[in-house]
Design an enzyme around this catalytic site. Structure first.
Site, PDB file in Angstrom:
ATOM      1  N   LYS A 177       0.832  -1.207   0.000  1.00 39.77           N
ATOM      2  CA  LYS A 177       0.000   0.000   0.000  1.00 39.77           C
ATOM      3  C   LYS A 177       0.874   1.268   0.000  1.00 39.77           C
ATOM      4  O   LYS A 177       0.691   2.173  -0.808  1.00 39.77           O
ATOM      5  CB  LYS A 177      -0.930  -0.002   1.230  1.00 39.77           C
ATOM      6  CG  LYS A 177      -1.887  -1.189   1.262  1.00 39.77           C
ATOM      7  CD  LYS A 177      -2.843  -1.153   2.448  1.00 39.77           C
ATOM      8  CE  LYS A 177      -2.201  -1.372   3.796  1.00 39.77           C
ATOM      9  NZ  LYS A 177      -1.569  -2.697   3.986  1.00 39.77           N
ATOM     10  N   ARG A 204     -10.704  -0.279   8.069  1.00 45.07           N
ATOM     11  CA  ARG A 204     -10.097  -1.562   8.391  1.00 45.07           C
ATOM     12  C   ARG A 204     -11.076  -2.530   9.024  1.00 45.07           C
ATOM     13  O   ARG A 204     -10.762  -3.684   9.244  1.00 45.07           O
ATOM     14  CB  ARG A 204      -8.979  -1.308   9.372  1.00 45.07           C
ATOM     15  CG  ARG A 204      -7.764  -2.062   8.948  1.00 45.07           C
ATOM     16  CD  ARG A 204      -6.578  -1.338   9.431  1.00 45.07           C
ATOM     17  NE  ARG A 204      -5.421  -2.129   9.276  1.00 45.07           N
ATOM     18  CZ  ARG A 204      -4.345  -1.698   8.637  1.00 45.07           C
ATOM     19  NH1 ARG A 204      -4.339  -0.525   8.057  1.00 45.07           N
ATOM     20  NH2 ARG A 204      -3.285  -2.440   8.581  1.00 45.07           N
ATOM     21  N   ARG A 212      11.584  -6.471   5.241  1.00 41.81           N
ATOM     22  CA  ARG A 212      11.559  -5.068   5.689  1.00 41.81           C
ATOM     23  C   ARG A 212      11.953  -4.974   7.158  1.00 41.81           C
ATOM     24  O   ARG A 212      12.603  -4.025   7.583  1.00 41.81           O
ATOM     25  CB  ARG A 212      10.162  -4.474   5.473  1.00 41.81           C
ATOM     26  CG  ARG A 212      10.127  -2.978   5.763  1.00 41.81           C
ATOM     27  CD  ARG A 212       8.770  -2.362   5.568  1.00 41.81           C
ATOM     28  NE  ARG A 212       7.808  -2.850   6.545  1.00 41.81           N
ATOM     29  CZ  ARG A 212       6.522  -2.536   6.542  1.00 41.81           C
ATOM     30  NH1 ARG A 212       6.045  -1.754   5.603  1.00 41.81           N
ATOM     31  NH2 ARG A 212       5.709  -3.014   7.465  1.00 41.81           N
ATOM     32  N   ARG A 214      10.189  -1.342  12.883  1.00 46.07           N
ATOM     33  CA  ARG A 214       8.778  -1.362  13.266  1.00 46.07           C
ATOM     34  C   ARG A 214       8.513  -2.480  14.257  1.00 46.07           C
ATOM     35  O   ARG A 214       8.904  -3.628  14.045  1.00 46.07           O
ATOM     36  CB  ARG A 214       7.891  -1.534  12.016  1.00 46.07           C
ATOM     37  CG  ARG A 214       7.319  -0.210  11.544  1.00 46.07           C
ATOM     38  CD  ARG A 214       6.495  -0.333  10.318  1.00 46.07           C
ATOM     39  NE  ARG A 214       5.258  -1.091  10.499  1.00 46.07           N
ATOM     40  CZ  ARG A 214       4.241  -1.022   9.647  1.00 46.07           C
ATOM     41  NH1 ARG A 214       4.312  -0.244   8.583  1.00 46.07           N
ATOM     42  NH2 ARG A 214       3.157  -1.738   9.851  1.00 46.07           N
ATOM     43  N   ARG A 216      -1.444  -9.868  12.530  1.00 44.94           N
ATOM     44  CA  ARG A 216      -1.937  -8.843  11.588  1.00 44.94           C
ATOM     45  C   ARG A 216      -2.697  -9.508  10.445  1.00 44.94           C
ATOM     46  O   ARG A 216      -3.714  -8.987   9.981  1.00 44.94           O
ATOM     47  CB  ARG A 216      -0.762  -8.020  11.040  1.00 44.94           C
ATOM     48  CG  ARG A 216      -0.226  -7.005  12.038  1.00 44.94           C
ATOM     49  CD  ARG A 216       1.214  -6.636  11.740  1.00 44.94           C
ATOM     50  NE  ARG A 216       1.391  -5.831  10.558  1.00 44.94           N
ATOM     51  CZ  ARG A 216       2.587  -5.604   9.991  1.00 44.94           C
ATOM     52  NH1 ARG A 216       3.680  -6.126  10.523  1.00 44.94           N
ATOM     53  NH2 ARG A 216       2.679  -4.850   8.922  1.00 44.94           N
TER      54      ARG A 216
HETATM   55  P1  AP5 Z   1       4.607  -1.520   1.954  1.00 43.31           P
HETATM   56  O1  AP5 Z   1       4.379  -0.671   0.753  1.00 43.31           O
HETATM   57  O2  AP5 Z   1       5.101  -0.883   3.196  1.00 43.31           O
HETATM   58  O3  AP5 Z   1       3.312  -2.384   2.262  1.00 43.31           O
HETATM   59  P2  AP5 Z   1       2.047  -1.986   3.115  1.00 43.31           P
HETATM   60  O4  AP5 Z   1       0.898  -2.730   2.547  1.00 43.31           O
HETATM   61  O5  AP5 Z   1       1.939  -0.509   3.226  1.00 43.31           O
HETATM   62  O6  AP5 Z   1       2.507  -2.653   4.474  1.00 43.31           O
HETATM   63  P3  AP5 Z   1       2.284  -2.182   5.987  1.00 43.31           P
HETATM   64  O7  AP5 Z   1       3.110  -3.056   6.835  1.00 43.31           O
HETATM   65  O8  AP5 Z   1       2.517  -0.734   6.138  1.00 43.31           O
HETATM   66  O9  AP5 Z   1       0.756  -2.538   6.103  1.00 43.31           O
HETATM   67  P4  AP5 Z   1      -0.094  -2.711   7.371  1.00 43.31           P
HETATM   68  O10 AP5 Z   1      -1.451  -2.667   6.839  1.00 43.31           O
HETATM   69  O11 AP5 Z   1       0.255  -3.902   8.176  1.00 43.31           O
HETATM   70  O12 AP5 Z   1       0.378  -1.492   8.272  1.00 43.31           O
HETATM   71  P5  AP5 Z   1      -0.283  -0.100   8.660  1.00 43.31           P
HETATM   72  O13 AP5 Z   1       0.814   0.833   8.888  1.00 43.31           O
HETATM   73  O14 AP5 Z   1      -1.378   0.266   7.745  1.00 43.31           O
HETATM   74  O15 AP5 Z   1       5.594  -2.689   1.488  1.00 43.31           O
HETATM   75  C1  AP5 Z   1       6.070  -3.658   2.398  1.00 43.31           C
HETATM   76  C2  AP5 Z   1       7.442  -4.121   1.909  1.00 43.31           C
HETATM   77  O16 AP5 Z   1       7.304  -4.770   0.648  1.00 43.31           O
HETATM   78  C3  AP5 Z   1       8.417  -2.967   1.681  1.00 43.31           C
HETATM   79  O17 AP5 Z   1       9.685  -3.369   2.069  1.00 43.31           O
HETATM   80  C4  AP5 Z   1       8.351  -2.721   0.165  1.00 43.31           C
HETATM   81  O18 AP5 Z   1       9.554  -2.211  -0.349  1.00 43.31           O
HETATM   82  C5  AP5 Z   1       8.057  -4.105  -0.362  1.00 43.31           C
HETATM   83  N1  AP5 Z   1       7.211  -4.086  -1.568  1.00 43.31           N
HETATM   84  C6  AP5 Z   1       6.073  -3.370  -1.745  1.00 43.31           C
HETATM   85  N2  AP5 Z   1       5.554  -3.625  -2.941  1.00 43.31           N
HETATM   86  C7  AP5 Z   1       6.361  -4.533  -3.533  1.00 43.31           C
HETATM   87  C8  AP5 Z   1       6.333  -5.206  -4.797  1.00 43.31           C
HETATM   88  N3  AP5 Z   1       5.363  -5.002  -5.679  1.00 43.31           N
HETATM   89  N4  AP5 Z   1       7.303  -6.096  -5.057  1.00 43.31           N
HETATM   90  C9  AP5 Z   1       8.290  -6.335  -4.171  1.00 43.31           C
HETATM   91  N5  AP5 Z   1       8.387  -5.715  -2.959  1.00 43.31           N
HETATM   92  C10 AP5 Z   1       7.421  -4.830  -2.644  1.00 43.31           C
HETATM   93  O19 AP5 Z   1      -0.983  -0.473  10.068  1.00 43.31           O
HETATM   94  C11 AP5 Z   1      -0.215  -0.861  11.178  1.00 43.31           C
HETATM   95  C12 AP5 Z   1      -1.123  -1.056  12.383  1.00 43.31           C
HETATM   96  O20 AP5 Z   1      -1.759   0.201  12.716  1.00 43.31           O
HETATM   97  C13 AP5 Z   1      -2.295  -2.031  12.208  1.00 43.31           C
HETATM   98  O21 AP5 Z   1      -1.891  -3.365  12.413  1.00 43.31           O
HETATM   99  C14 AP5 Z   1      -3.272  -1.515  13.275  1.00 43.31           C
HETATM  100  O22 AP5 Z   1      -2.889  -1.933  14.558  1.00 43.31           O
HETATM  101  C15 AP5 Z   1      -3.091  -0.005  13.207  1.00 43.31           C
HETATM  102  N6  AP5 Z   1      -4.027   0.615  12.259  1.00 43.31           N
HETATM  103  C16 AP5 Z   1      -3.722   1.156  11.039  1.00 43.31           C
HETATM  104  N7  AP5 Z   1      -4.821   1.630  10.443  1.00 43.31           N
HETATM  105  C17 AP5 Z   1      -5.857   1.378  11.289  1.00 43.31           C
HETATM  106  C18 AP5 Z   1      -7.254   1.618  11.206  1.00 43.31           C
HETATM  107  N8  AP5 Z   1      -7.816   2.172  10.123  1.00 43.31           N
HETATM  108  N9  AP5 Z   1      -8.018   1.236  12.249  1.00 43.31           N
HETATM  109  C19 AP5 Z   1      -7.482   0.646  13.341  1.00 43.31           C
HETATM  110  N10 AP5 Z   1      -6.160   0.381  13.477  1.00 43.31           N
HETATM  111  C20 AP5 Z   1      -5.354   0.742  12.450  1.00 43.31           C
END
Ligand code: AP5
Length: 212
Positions: free
Chosen positions: A36, A115, A151, A157, A168
């Site tokens: 994302k 979410r 990562r 993180r 997750r």
């Molecule tokens: P990246 O682009 O960072 O992937 P991402 O989907 O953004 O991964 P996140 O870990 O940020 O997602 P998440 O949903 O767990 O975390 P969030 O911060 O939203 O890519 C990941 C890796 O892959 C990188 O190294 C990248 O380089 C690589 N990559 C990407 N695309 C690639 C490709 N095509 N090919 C190869 N490599 C690739 O949420 C964290 C926590 O916050 C949640 O668990 C929850 O506790 C809380 N939270 C967040 N939002 C809410 C909400 N709305 N409500 C309640 N709690 C929430």
């Protein structure tokens, strides 16, 4: 577009009443590690949308070390979801801040939200409308886990470890997948194969955004 009445956030349809000219709202969903944040960078570069990641906003709260930040940090490390009211308040404040800036954004790319299904109603209630479309990054679990572990070698993180990643993924399957189904039933979900290269993912996303 599922627009409802405005609550004065400034993202309602403009005064021509033409939804095509209104500020766009795109939700960006997908499992942990689906890419994302990575595709968001390309979207922002091309479309000038304001990128708002609820995960990033919540991590900022944790970094601030407030009592709320401490609670939020514990939930995030456990792979659970932060309560809807907290998330919604933080998201609304970020949208309002962007709209008060000198250059009004042409759109919002809201990453990692909604979410769980209760966040759909909360958004409509607080912001006064729904999104235009949902970009859904679909990748197999083994691909996502591999990316996150990789990562985790450098990210610092607290949730990039095997135990948290497992939780997750469970939270995603139980709580977020129904959100995607909700928008699918409304014809608003745009599915993207997120197992390909970054350029392939971006190219599909761009195709959907061009049609917006
Ligand atoms: P990246 O682009 O960072 O992937 P991402 O989907 O953004 O991964 P996140 O870990 O940020 O997602 P998440 O949903 O767990 O975390 P969030 O911060 O939203 O890519 C990941 C890796 O892959 C990188 O190294 C990248 O380089 C690589 N990559 C990407 N695309 C690639 C490709 N095509 N090919 C190869 N490599 C690739 O949420 C964290 C926590 O916050 C949640 O668990 C929850 O506790 C809380 N939270 C967040 N939002 C809410 C909400 N709305 N409500 C309640 N709690 C929430």
């Amino acid at each position: 577009m599922g627009c409802n009445s405005s609550k004065g956030t400034g993202v309602e349809e403009n005064n021509t009443g033409n939804p095509k000219e209104a500020v766009k709202i795109v939700f960006l969903l997908g499992g942990p590690g689906s890419g994302k944040g990575t595709v968001a960078e390309k979207i922002v570069e091309t479309y000038g949308f304001q990128h708002i990641s609820t995960g990033d906003l919540l991590r900022d709260e944790v970094k601030a070390g407030t009592p709320l930040g401490k609670q939020v940090g514990e939930i995030m490390s456990s792979g659970g979801l932060v309560p809807v009211d907290t998330t919604m308040d933080i998201l609304k404040a970020a949208m309002e801040k962007a709209l008060q800036g000198e250059k009004k954004p042409t759109g919002f790319l809201i990453d990692g939200f909604p979410r769980e299904t209760s966040q759909i109603a909360a958004f409509q209630n607080k912001i006064g409308r729904d999104c235009n479309i949902v970009l859904y990054l679909d990748a197999p679990e083994d691909v996502m886990v591999k990316r996150l572990l990789n990562r985790g070698l450098t990210s610092g993180r607290a949730d990039d470890n095997e135990a948290s990643i497992k939780l997750r993924l469970t939270t995603y399957n139980d709580k977020t997948a129904p959100v995607i189904s909700h928008y699918e039933a409304k014809g608003m979900t745009r599915k993207i194969d997120a197992s390909g290269t970054v350029d392939e993912v971006w190219s599909t996303a761009n195709g959907y955004l061009l049609a917006l």
